[in-house]
Design an enzyme around this catalytic site. Structure first.
Site, PDB file in Angstrom:
ATOM      1  N   VAL A  66       0.836  -1.198   0.000  1.00  0.00           N
ATOM      2  CA  VAL A  66       0.000   0.000   0.000  1.00  0.00           C
ATOM      3  C   VAL A  66       0.869   1.246   0.000  1.00  0.00           C
ATOM      4  O   VAL A  66       1.831   1.337   0.760  1.00  0.00           O
ATOM      5  CB  VAL A  66      -0.882   0.036   1.276  1.00  0.00           C
ATOM      6  CG1 VAL A  66      -1.778   1.261   1.273  1.00  0.00           C
ATOM      7  CG2 VAL A  66      -1.681  -1.238   1.419  1.00  0.00           C
ATOM      8  N   CYS A  67       0.517   2.213  -0.858  1.00  0.00           N
ATOM      9  CA  CYS A  67       1.109   3.554  -0.796  1.00  0.00           C
ATOM     10  C   CYS A  67      -0.036   4.543  -0.983  1.00  0.00           C
ATOM     11  O   CYS A  67      -1.201   4.169  -0.862  1.00  0.00           O
ATOM     12  CB  CYS A  67       2.212   3.726  -1.848  1.00  0.00           C
ATOM     13  SG  CYS A  67       1.623   3.706  -3.548  1.00  0.00           S
ATOM     14  N   ARG A  68       0.263   5.769  -1.295  1.00  0.00           N
ATOM     15  CA  ARG A  68      -0.805   6.763  -1.439  1.00  0.00           C
ATOM     16  C   ARG A  68      -1.698   6.462  -2.641  1.00  0.00           C
ATOM     17  O   ARG A  68      -2.907   6.453  -2.538  1.00  0.00           O
ATOM     18  CB  ARG A  68      -0.231   8.180  -1.549  1.00  0.00           C
ATOM     19  CG  ARG A  68      -1.303   9.260  -1.422  1.00  0.00           C
ATOM     20  CD  ARG A  68      -0.777  10.658  -1.606  1.00  0.00           C
ATOM     21  NE  ARG A  68      -0.564  11.034  -2.983  1.00  0.00           N
ATOM     22  CZ  ARG A  68      -1.520  11.220  -3.895  1.00  0.00           C
ATOM     23  NH1 ARG A  68      -2.775  11.041  -3.559  1.00  0.00           N
ATOM     24  NH2 ARG A  68      -1.251  11.567  -5.120  1.00  0.00           N
TER      25      ARG A  68
END
Length: 184
Positions: A66-68
């Site tokens: 997960v990232c932005r």
């Protein structure tokens, strides 16, 4: 060849709830301090490895990175795919997760590290330049040192001031949210 799957937030959430997946947050420390996903583990982009994912409670589970927005997570998944048979990327990242109305743990707001470096460097340069003008020309050595450090950081990508600032208490983030598998 390892498989990298794009996963919708709802599917990822359901898999985590069933114990089949682990959310691996690969964002920066500042982003993770500001908000995180429940039951996620924090492993910054540059230290993600099979060994660390497994140590953080991901053994036998599908790591969902997960990232932005999903771009950094895709890069991290590509690197992790060299070590694991299967990895996944949260399609749309934190933005899509929040749009889906899934739970998010709000943290404290912290100025991003890049801005902290600019504030610290600017303050040092201003203070020691004034001291050089008003007290002694020997104080001009410090702004020269800071300027040289900024040039070095720009050329090499290694910033000593950022390494110091990341250790400050306001920039600390737990590697895992809630109950930490390492402490069990």
């Amino acid at each position: 060849m390892a498989t990298i799957t794009k996963m919708t937030p709802k599917v990822a959430y359901d898999m985590v709830q069933q114990g089949k997946a682990v959310l691996v947050d690969v964002r920066t420390t500042g982003e993770a301090v500001a908000e995180r996903l429940p039951d996620s583990v924090f492993l910054p982009f540059d230290i993600v490895s099979r060994e660390r994912v497994e140590a953080m409670g991901g053994k036998g589970k599908l790591p969902v990175l997960v990232c932005r927005s999903g771009a950094r997570a895709a890069d991290a998944a590509t690197a992790l795919a060299r070590e694991m048979d299967e990895t996944a990327v949260l399609d749309g990242g934190m933005v899509a997760w929040k749009e889906a109305g899934l739970p998010v743990i709000e943290g404290r707001k912290v100025i991003p590290l890049e801005r902290q470096v600019l504030i610290a460097a600017g303050s040092i340069v201003l203070l020691f330049t004034l001291l050089g003008l008003l007290v002694s020309p020997f104080f001009f050595a410090i702004p020269l040192f800071v300027g040289g450090g900024m040039i070095f950081a720009g050329v090499t990508g290694v910033c000593g001031m950022m390494r110091v600032l990341v250790m400050m208490p306001w920039n600390k983030v737990p590697l895992c949210g809630g109950e930490c598998p390492i402490r069990k």
